[in-house]
Design an enzyme around this catalytic site. Structure first.
Site, PDB file in Angstrom:
ATOM      1  N   ARG A   1       0.814  -1.234   0.000  1.00  0.00           N
ATOM      2  CA  ARG A   1       0.000   0.000   0.000  1.00  0.00           C
ATOM      3  C   ARG A   1       0.839   1.272   0.000  1.00  0.00           C
ATOM      4  O   ARG A   1       0.338   2.354   0.296  1.00  0.00           O
ATOM      5  CB  ARG A   1      -0.969   0.048   1.172  1.00  0.00           C
ATOM      6  CG  ARG A   1      -1.994  -1.057   1.118  1.00  0.00           C
ATOM      7  CD  ARG A   1      -3.244  -0.693   1.871  1.00  0.00           C
ATOM      8  NE  ARG A   1      -4.171  -1.805   1.835  1.00  0.00           N
ATOM      9  CZ  ARG A   1      -4.103  -2.844   2.671  1.00  0.00           C
ATOM     10  NH1 ARG A   1      -3.192  -2.875   3.614  1.00  0.00           N
ATOM     11  NH2 ARG A   1      -4.965  -3.819   2.550  1.00  0.00           N
TER      12      ARG A   1
ATOM     13  N   LYS B   1       3.702  12.066 -10.428  1.00  0.00           N
ATOM     14  CA  LYS B   1       2.882  11.168 -11.254  1.00  0.00           C
ATOM     15  C   LYS B   1       3.666   9.893 -11.508  1.00  0.00           C
ATOM     16  O   LYS B   1       4.813   9.949 -11.954  1.00  0.00           O
ATOM     17  CB  LYS B   1       2.577  11.813 -12.601  1.00  0.00           C
ATOM     18  CG  LYS B   1       1.505  12.869 -12.566  1.00  0.00           C
ATOM     19  CD  LYS B   1       1.168  13.213 -14.013  1.00  0.00           C
ATOM     20  CE  LYS B   1       0.213  14.351 -14.126  1.00  0.00           C
ATOM     21  NZ  LYS B   1      -0.028  14.669 -15.555  1.00  0.00           N
TER      22      LYS B   1
ATOM     23  N   GLU C   1      11.514  20.096 -23.285  1.00  0.00           N
ATOM     24  CA  GLU C   1      10.688  20.390 -22.099  1.00  0.00           C
ATOM     25  C   GLU C   1      11.232  21.614 -21.353  1.00  0.00           C
ATOM     26  O   GLU C   1      10.463  22.390 -20.773  1.00  0.00           O
ATOM     27  CB  GLU C   1      10.609  19.176 -21.164  1.00  0.00           C
ATOM     28  CG  GLU C   1      10.040  17.903 -21.792  1.00  0.00           C
ATOM     29  CD  GLU C   1       8.515  17.882 -21.975  1.00  0.00           C
ATOM     30  OE1 GLU C   1       7.831  18.854 -21.575  1.00  0.00           O
ATOM     31  OE2 GLU C   1       8.016  16.882 -22.536  1.00  0.00           O
TER      32      GLU C   1
ATOM     33  N   LYS D   1       8.546  23.855 -13.037  1.00  0.00           N
ATOM     34  CA  LYS D   1       7.642  22.699 -12.975  1.00  0.00           C
ATOM     35  C   LYS D   1       7.084  22.554 -11.562  1.00  0.00           C
ATOM     36  O   LYS D   1       5.879  22.346 -11.364  1.00  0.00           O
ATOM     37  CB  LYS D   1       8.351  21.417 -13.415  1.00  0.00           C
ATOM     38  CG  LYS D   1       7.521  20.174 -13.060  1.00  0.00           C
ATOM     39  CD  LYS D   1       7.339  19.170 -14.153  1.00  0.00           C
ATOM     40  CE  LYS D   1       6.222  18.182 -13.770  1.00  0.00           C
ATOM     41  NZ  LYS D   1       6.310  16.893 -14.406  1.00  0.00           N
TER      42      LYS D   1
ATOM     43  N   GLU E   1      -3.862  18.023 -10.827  1.00  0.00           N
ATOM     44  CA  GLU E   1      -4.229  18.341 -12.202  1.00  0.00           C
ATOM     45  C   GLU E   1      -5.718  18.619 -12.403  1.00  0.00           C
ATOM     46  O   GLU E   1      -6.434  17.882 -13.070  1.00  0.00           O
ATOM     47  CB  GLU E   1      -3.796  17.214 -13.145  1.00  0.00           C
ATOM     48  CG  GLU E   1      -3.843  17.645 -14.601  1.00  0.00           C
ATOM     49  CD  GLU E   1      -3.019  16.741 -15.496  1.00  0.00           C
ATOM     50  OE1 GLU E   1      -3.219  15.531 -15.438  1.00  0.00           O
ATOM     51  OE2 GLU E   1      -2.172  17.268 -16.245  1.00  0.00           O
TER      52      GLU E   1
ATOM     53  N   ARG F   1      -2.234  23.114 -13.694  1.00  0.00           N
ATOM     54  CA  ARG F   1      -1.218  22.141 -14.105  1.00  0.00           C
ATOM     55  C   ARG F   1      -1.283  21.868 -15.607  1.00  0.00           C
ATOM     56  O   ARG F   1      -0.299  21.465 -16.219  1.00  0.00           O
ATOM     57  CB  ARG F   1      -1.356  20.836 -13.308  1.00  0.00           C
ATOM     58  CG  ARG F   1      -0.207  19.856 -13.554  1.00  0.00           C
ATOM     59  CD  ARG F   1      -0.144  18.754 -12.503  1.00  0.00           C
ATOM     60  NE  ARG F   1       0.946  17.820 -12.782  1.00  0.00           N
ATOM     61  CZ  ARG F   1       1.470  16.985 -11.884  1.00  0.00           C
ATOM     62  NH1 ARG F   1       1.029  16.969 -10.653  1.00  0.00           N
ATOM     63  NH2 ARG F   1       2.454  16.178 -12.219  1.00  0.00           N
TER      64      ARG F   1
ATOM     65  N   ASN G   1       0.975  21.169 -20.385  1.00  0.00           N
ATOM     66  CA  ASN G   1       0.644  20.434 -21.608  1.00  0.00           C
ATOM     67  C   ASN G   1       0.770  21.281 -22.866  1.00  0.00           C
ATOM     68  O   ASN G   1       0.357  20.849 -23.944  1.00  0.00           O
ATOM     69  CB  ASN G   1      -0.775  19.864 -21.514  1.00  0.00           C
ATOM     70  CG  ASN G   1      -0.819  18.638 -20.636  1.00  0.00           C
ATOM     71  OD1 ASN G   1       0.126  17.849 -20.615  1.00  0.00           O
ATOM     72  ND2 ASN G   1      -1.886  18.488 -19.882  1.00  0.00           N
TER      73      ASN G   1
ATOM     74  N   HIS H   1       1.539  19.674 -26.146  1.00  0.00           N
ATOM     75  CA  HIS H   1       1.298  18.249 -25.953  1.00  0.00           C
ATOM     76  C   HIS H   1       0.000  17.741 -26.586  1.00  0.00           C
ATOM     77  O   HIS H   1      -0.124  16.540 -26.814  1.00  0.00           O
ATOM     78  CB  HIS H   1       1.303  17.891 -24.467  1.00  0.00           C
ATOM     79  CG  HIS H   1       2.682  17.805 -23.875  1.00  0.00           C
ATOM     80  ND1 HIS H   1       3.554  18.875 -23.858  1.00  0.00           N
ATOM     81  CD2 HIS H   1       3.360  16.777 -23.299  1.00  0.00           C
ATOM     82  CE1 HIS H   1       4.688  18.500 -23.284  1.00  0.00           C
ATOM     83  NE2 HIS H   1       4.599  17.238 -22.935  1.00  0.00           N
TER      84      HIS H   1
ATOM     85  N   HIS I   1       1.239  14.691 -28.421  1.00  0.00           N
ATOM     86  CA  HIS I   1       0.811  13.317 -28.110  1.00  0.00           C
ATOM     87  C   HIS I   1       0.189  12.648 -29.324  1.00  0.00           C
ATOM     88  O   HIS I   1       0.429  11.467 -29.592  1.00  0.00           O
ATOM     89  CB  HIS I   1      -0.210  13.328 -26.972  1.00  0.00           C
ATOM     90  CG  HIS I   1       0.403  13.442 -25.607  1.00  0.00           C
ATOM     91  ND1 HIS I   1      -0.213  14.076 -24.557  1.00  0.00           N
ATOM     92  CD2 HIS I   1       1.587  12.998 -25.133  1.00  0.00           C
ATOM     93  CE1 HIS I   1       0.558  14.022 -23.491  1.00  0.00           C
ATOM     94  NE2 HIS I   1       1.665  13.380 -23.811  1.00  0.00           N
TER      95      HIS I   1
ATOM     96  N   HIS J   1       8.942  11.456 -27.848  1.00  0.00           N
ATOM     97  CA  HIS J   1       8.173  12.458 -27.121  1.00  0.00           C
ATOM     98  C   HIS J   1       8.716  13.885 -27.271  1.00  0.00           C
ATOM     99  O   HIS J   1       7.977  14.806 -27.634  1.00  0.00           O
ATOM    100  CB  HIS J   1       8.094  12.073 -25.644  1.00  0.00           C
ATOM    101  CG  HIS J   1       7.239  12.999 -24.846  1.00  0.00           C
ATOM    102  ND1 HIS J   1       5.870  13.001 -24.937  1.00  0.00           N
ATOM    103  CD2 HIS J   1       7.558  13.974 -23.966  1.00  0.00           C
ATOM    104  CE1 HIS J   1       5.379  13.933 -24.132  1.00  0.00           C
ATOM    105  NE2 HIS J   1       6.388  14.541 -23.528  1.00  0.00           N
TER     106      HIS J   1
END
Ligand SMILES: NC(=O)c1ccc[n+]([C@@H]2O[C@H](COP(=O)([O-])OP(=O)(O)OC[C@H]3O[C@@H](n4cnc5c(N)ncnc54)[C@H](O)[C@@H]3O)[C@@H](O)[C@H]2O)c1
Ligand SMILES: [Zn+2]
Length: 359
Positions: free
Chosen positions: A117, A139, A181, A223, A233, A237, A241, A244, A248, A260
């Site tokens: 957990r 993330k 980035e 960031k 998010e 946030r 993107n 992106h 993506h 990417h």
């Protein structure tokens, strides 16, 4: 009765310097506290650095690796790593160290988030993309058949250790991807940072430690600042993107042949052109971005064999979009995102198609 379930935004140190990965005992004394450590890396990075990193830790360390590459960011690899840790007798007092690029950070972070957990994870990023982006923000996750990053958890690291000397072995095209980035961070939040990355581009591509020392802290701060305003998010946030939505979609339509960072580079320029067309972005921003990305050795042209219609259609699959219209983060100028509606703009696909056609 009140249950306060949602923790406040997490706080953790980010150490940046040279040689830090090989003396973790100095940085992580309190975090490790004699716990057993599971040091997870892919086989490339493991071969280069795992034993040397282990020698700098004053605790029992088990080394685990998996085949390098995005394909390993999967439920089967997560399961295998978890089972090996269980088999070796790790328990809830263990600590995971994720040593590697963004794949390792996401995968090992997810292992840590679910093991008994949840046990602490320390991120030791070894690619520039993982340093400027993936290792900060909490993330974690793996890919599913249905798409990237669809299975995961928010699991903030206990600490992040960025050792710029690890980048000496990173292939140059991967340095360029990380710079995409860093350019993005400047584009959304800081003109000064943008200019610095462009000015130092050739030294950064060489993994020059002084240049990295000038750029990394600011990129990480941008960031971290955005993430701390919105850890889960729901709003601001999404400015991360920028580039992106189209990026993506370009990755997916080329089946990840365009990696990417390159996809985001092309996505940022196209989204800036879109913003200019809509009168949201100041004229000239797209050209300036394109010039900056050229300095970072990022591609200027999308592969000629892709269908622009399919590219636009794929933006619909983006988790940020609603039917018939894509949702985009658009700049006002370099260093500033247009607030739009909760930082997003709904744009008809016809406008997007036209921008992509004109190139
Ligand atoms: N969690 C987040 O917020 C977040 C943000 C951005 C990207 N990501 C994820 O990050 C991943 C991409 O990261 P990446 O580009 O680092 O990929 P990666 O982890 O696959 O690393 C790229 C390649 O570089 C090699 N490598 C890494 N460090 C090296 C070094 N120091 N020397 C030599 N080789 C080295 C790896 O073995 C691999 O072959 C994607 O899965 C993406 O979804 C996550
Ligand atoms: Zn990205």
């Amino acid at each position: 009765l009140q249950v306060r379930a949602r923790p406040a935004a997490s706080t953790y140190p980010v150490h940046i310097g040279q040689g830090l990965a090989f003396k973790l005992r100095d940085l992580l004394g309190a975090t490790l506290g004699g716990a057993r450590v599971a040091l997870i890396s892919d086989d490339n990075v493991g071969r280069l650095y795992a034993e040397k990193v282990r020698d700098g830790i004053d605790a029992p360390v088990d080394l685990y690796d998996f085949p390098a590459g995005e394909r390993s960011k999967s439920v089967p690899t997560w399961e295998r790593l978890s089972a090996r840790m269980l088999g070796d007798g790790h328990d809830r007092s263990s600590v995971v160290i994720a040593l590697g690029g963004g794949v390792t950070g996401d995968l090992a972070g997810f292992v840590a988030s679910t093991f008994m957990r949840g046990v602490p994870v320390v991120q030791v990023p070894s690619s520039l993309l993982a340093m400027v982006d993936a290792s900060v923000g909490g993330k974690t996750g793996v890919n599913a058949e249905a798409g990237k990053n669809l299975i995961g958890a928010f699991h903030a690291p206990s600490a992040v250790v960025m050792d710029t000397t690890l980048l000496r072995t990173l292939p140059r095209p991967l340095m360029a991807e990380g710079l995409a980035e860093a350019i993005k961070h400047g584009a959304i939040r800081s003109r000064a940072h943008f200019d610095r990355v462009v000015g130092l581009a050739s030294a950064l591509l060489e993994a020059d430690p002084n240049a990295l020392g000038e750029v990394l802290p600011e990129s990480v701060a941008i960031k971290a600042h955005v993430v701390s305003e919105d850890e889960r998010e729901s709003g601001v946030r999404s400015v991360l993107n920028f580039g992106h939505t189209l990026g993506h979609a370009l990755e997916r339509i080329t089946d990840f042949a365009v990696p990417h960072g390159c996809a985001v580079a092309l996505g940022m320029v196209a989204e800036a052109r879109l913003g200019e067309r809509l009168g949201v972005t100041e004229a000239g921003v797209a050209d300036e971005l394109a010039e900056a990305l050229r300095a970072c050795e990022l591609p200027q042209e999308v592969p000629s064999d892709i269908s622009l219609d399919d590219w636009v259609a794929l933006t619909r699959g983006d988790k940020k979009s609603s039917a018939g219209r894509g949702r985009y983060v658009l700049l006002r100028r370099i260093g500033e995102v247009h607030p739009g509606e909760n930082w997003l703009h709904e744009v008809p696909e016809a406008d997007v198609a036209e921008v992509l056609e004109k190139g």
